[in-house]
Scaffold this motif. Structure first.
Motif, PDB file in Angstrom:
ATOM      1  N   LEU A 113      26.158  30.905  49.703  1.00  0.00           N
ATOM      2  CA  LEU A 113      27.349  31.301  50.462  1.00  0.00           C
ATOM      3  C   LEU A 113      28.624  30.789  49.802  1.00  0.00           C
ATOM      4  CD1 LEU A 113      26.135  30.687  54.131  1.00  0.00           C
ATOM      5  CD2 LEU A 113      26.606  32.892  53.069  1.00  0.00           C
ATOM      6  N   ARG A 114      28.579  29.550  49.303  1.00  0.00           N
ATOM      7  CA  ARG A 114      29.756  28.983  48.649  1.00  0.00           C
ATOM      8  C   ARG A 114      30.121  29.770  47.398  1.00  0.00           C
ATOM      9  NH1 ARG A 114      31.024  25.580  44.650  1.00  0.00           N
ATOM     10  NH2 ARG A 114      28.829  25.395  44.052  1.00  0.00           N
ATOM     11  N   LEU A 115      29.102  30.079  46.584  1.00  0.00           N
ATOM     12  CA  LEU A 115      29.362  30.859  45.376  1.00  0.00           C
ATOM     13  C   LEU A 115      29.865  32.263  45.733  1.00  0.00           C
ATOM     14  CD1 LEU A 115      26.274  29.836  43.204  1.00  0.00           C
ATOM     15  CD2 LEU A 115      28.635  29.029  42.994  1.00  0.00           C
ATOM     16  N   GLY A 116      29.304  32.833  46.802  1.00  0.00           N
ATOM     17  CA  GLY A 116      29.760  34.152  47.235  1.00  0.00           C
ATOM     18  C   GLY A 116      31.219  34.123  47.674  1.00  0.00           C
ATOM     19  N   ARG A 128      36.911  35.206  46.665  1.00  0.00           N
ATOM     20  CA  ARG A 128      38.294  34.777  46.453  1.00  0.00           C
ATOM     21  C   ARG A 128      38.792  35.193  45.081  1.00  0.00           C
ATOM     22  NH1 ARG A 128      36.665  30.052  49.436  1.00  0.00           N
ATOM     23  NH2 ARG A 128      36.065  29.026  47.490  1.00  0.00           N
ATOM     24  N   ALA A 129      37.911  35.076  44.068  1.00  0.00           N
ATOM     25  CA  ALA A 129      38.318  35.481  42.723  1.00  0.00           C
ATOM     26  C   ALA A 129      38.608  36.981  42.663  1.00  0.00           C
ATOM     27  CB  ALA A 129      37.233  35.104  41.715  1.00  0.00           C
ATOM     28  N   LEU A 130      37.748  37.770  43.319  1.00  0.00           N
ATOM     29  CA  LEU A 130      37.969  39.214  43.329  1.00  0.00           C
ATOM     30  C   LEU A 130      39.240  39.578  44.085  1.00  0.00           C
ATOM     31  CD1 LEU A 130      34.339  40.560  43.904  1.00  0.00           C
ATOM     32  CD2 LEU A 130      35.713  40.763  41.839  1.00  0.00           C
ATOM     33  N   GLU A 131      39.486  38.869  45.196  1.00  0.00           N
ATOM     34  CA  GLU A 131      40.701  39.142  45.960  1.00  0.00           C
ATOM     35  C   GLU A 131      41.938  38.789  45.142  1.00  0.00           C
ATOM     36  OE1 GLU A 131      43.205  40.268  49.055  1.00  0.00           O
ATOM     37  OE2 GLU A 131      41.100  40.701  48.607  1.00  0.00           O
ATOM     38  N   SER A 132      41.870  37.657  44.434  1.00  0.00           N
ATOM     39  CA  SER A 132      42.993  37.282  43.582  1.00  0.00           C
ATOM     40  C   SER A 132      43.195  38.307  42.465  1.00  0.00           C
ATOM     41  CB  SER A 132      42.751  35.896  42.984  1.00  0.00           C
ATOM     42  OG  SER A 132      43.765  35.550  42.079  1.00  0.00           O
ATOM     43  N   ALA A 133      42.070  38.755  41.880  1.00  0.00           N
ATOM     44  CA  ALA A 133      42.179  39.767  40.820  1.00  0.00           C
ATOM     45  C   ALA A 133      42.728  41.078  41.366  1.00  0.00           C
ATOM     46  CB  ALA A 133      40.806  39.989  40.188  1.00  0.00           C
ATOM     47  N   ARG A 134      42.319  41.423  42.600  1.00  0.00           N
ATOM     48  CA  ARG A 134      42.814  42.662  43.197  1.00  0.00           C
ATOM     49  C   ARG A 134      44.323  42.595  43.410  1.00  0.00           C
ATOM     50  NH1 ARG A 134      44.450  44.632  47.797  1.00  0.00           N
ATOM     51  NH2 ARG A 134      44.261  42.611  48.810  1.00  0.00           N
ATOM     52  N   ARG A 135      44.795  41.458  43.921  1.00  0.00           N
ATOM     53  CA  ARG A 135      46.230  41.318  44.148  1.00  0.00           C
ATOM     54  C   ARG A 135      46.991  41.368  42.820  1.00  0.00           C
ATOM     55  NH1 ARG A 135      46.299  36.356  48.589  1.00  0.00           N
ATOM     56  NH2 ARG A 135      45.333  37.524  50.308  1.00  0.00           N
ATOM     57  N   GLU A 136      46.430  40.686  41.819  1.00  0.00           N
ATOM     58  CA  GLU A 136      47.079  40.700  40.511  1.00  0.00           C
ATOM     59  C   GLU A 136      47.094  42.105  39.927  1.00  0.00           C
ATOM     60  OE1 GLU A 136      46.870  38.168  36.315  1.00  0.00           O
ATOM     61  OE2 GLU A 136      45.323  37.945  37.843  1.00  0.00           O
ATOM     62  N   LEU A 137      45.977  42.822  40.131  1.00  0.00           N
ATOM     63  CA  LEU A 137      45.912  44.192  39.630  1.00  0.00           C
ATOM     64  C   LEU A 137      46.950  45.078  40.311  1.00  0.00           C
ATOM     65  CD1 LEU A 137      44.573  46.502  38.070  1.00  0.00           C
ATOM     66  CD2 LEU A 137      42.909  46.685  39.931  1.00  0.00           C
TER      67      LEU A 137
END
Length: 372
Positions: A135-138, A143-152
């Motif tokens: 769960l922690r890794l997920g 969070r990484a994907l959300e950050s990448a999405r915002r950056e994108l």
């Protein structure tokens, strides 16, 4: 006599067992310690009832009878005491597991309770630790994907705004007749077409990236030669290299077969080569090499970009990452999706992609299993 003893003890045992099962059903939502105590009480009571019934009715009489009853009663009490102590230990162990769950940190890391646990509770504790780690890794990936999405979104919004503003200005100039000179009109039309092509490429990249992230990328695999893919990629980017005055060189072993989708893998290779050309200065060289390395096929792209900062190396393949210094994009730069798309395509082929600083620039490398 024997049959009578069996009948009496069996009958009493069945009656007490039935009462015990009924009591367990009533207490099925209570503590496991209470259930263990009930089991112990049922066992001891069934034994005592059988012994007492036989002793009183038909087997022993007088002083020996009292001795037998006393010994059986003491044995029953000892058994009941051991059962209660064991039940308490199980209850305390389960409470330790619950306390460990209640102490889970905001980071989502589960720390198993200290000290030994019964085998079943130890298995549960280990499973909880593994589940919380997943769960922690997920959450970290989310969070990484959300950050990448915002950056994108930020990058694409910026990249779309500039060409659209230019196209709008040129279209309004043509519409209002401000640009009446035939040469200017022709130049505006050419520039609008170039911007449309650029925007179309960005949309294609976004669509490809969305398919990769959604897991809907479908590969039509076949046996292809990595050398042929390399040759096709170099032929496709030759005009860009010529315009940038970058020298291209390619080298491939005689046979480097892989089981891959030629179109998708070719796109990944082109993305790497285009990225290398864009960040190599004029009169620089981009070298592409395909070789068989043990049981793996390796395709490397070496450029003259000046290197990537060590802190940025882990982020090179992130969505919309463009880097700084030597890798600052110029006017012909893309939306920062090419390397992310290349990684998604390579990973869809069960391969690996990486980058290291080497020589005058950096070396990108794709590794795929060789086709038998």
């Amino acid at each position: 006599m024997i049959l009578q003893i069996v009948a009496v003890t069996a009958g009493l045992g069945l009656i007490i067992a039935g009462l015990g099962l009924a009591l367990l059903r009533v207490l099925r939502r209570r503590s496991i310690g209470v259930m263990l105590a009930v089991v112990a009480v049922v066992t001891v009571t069934a034994t005592l009832a059988g012994v007492v019934a036989i002793t009183l009715e038909m087997v022993i009489d007088g002083r020996p009878k009292n001795i037998v009853l006393t010994v059986v009663a003491i044995g029953g009490l000892v058994g009941l005491g051991v059962a209660l102590v064991n039940a308490r230990r199980v209850v305390l162990a389960s409470r330790r597991v619950v306390e460990a769950l209640e102490k889970v940190s905001p980071s989502g890391r589960f720390s198993p309770p200290e000290g030994p646990l019964p085998a079943e509770l130890q298995t549960i504790s280990t499973a909880l630790e593994q589940a919380y780690e997943r769960l922690r890794l997920g959450r970290e990936r989310e969070r990484a994907l959300e950050s990448a999405r915002r950056e994108l979104v930020a990058w694409v919004s910026h990249d779309l705004r500039t060409p659209l503003a230019g196209m709008r200005a040129m279209a309004e100039a043509l519409e209002d007749g401000v640009a009446g000179d035939p040469d200017t009109v022709k130049r505006y039309h050419t520039q609008i077409r170039l911007e449309v092509d650029r925007l179309s490429g960005m949309v294609d990249d976004l669509f490809e990236l969305s398919r990769i992230h959604a897991g809907s990328l479908r590969l039509s695999r076949g046996r292809v030669g990595l050398g042929d893919l390399l040759a096709d990629a170099l032929a496709g980017v030759e005009p860009l290299a010529r315009a940038k005055r970058v020298h291209l060189s390619g080298e491939a072993d005689a046979a480097v077969p892989v089981n891959a989708d030629a179109g998708e893998l070719g796109r990944a290779v082109r993305n790497l080569v285009v990225n290398a050309i864009r960040h190599t200065p004029a009169d620089g060289t981009v070298s592409v090499r395909a070789v068989a390395d043990g049981g793996m096929a390796s395709l490397s792209v070496l450029d003259c970009c000046g290197g990537i900062p060590e802190d940025d190396l882990p982020r090179v393949f992130d969505v919309a990452f463009r880097g700084e210094a030597a890798r600052t994009p110029g006017p012909d730069g893309g939306a920062g999706l090419g390397l992310a798309i290349a990684r998604g395509i390579v990973e869809a082929h069960e391969g690996e992609i990486g980058v290291v600083n080497e020589g005058p620039g950096c070396r990108f490398e794709i590794r795929l299993p060789l086709s038998p």
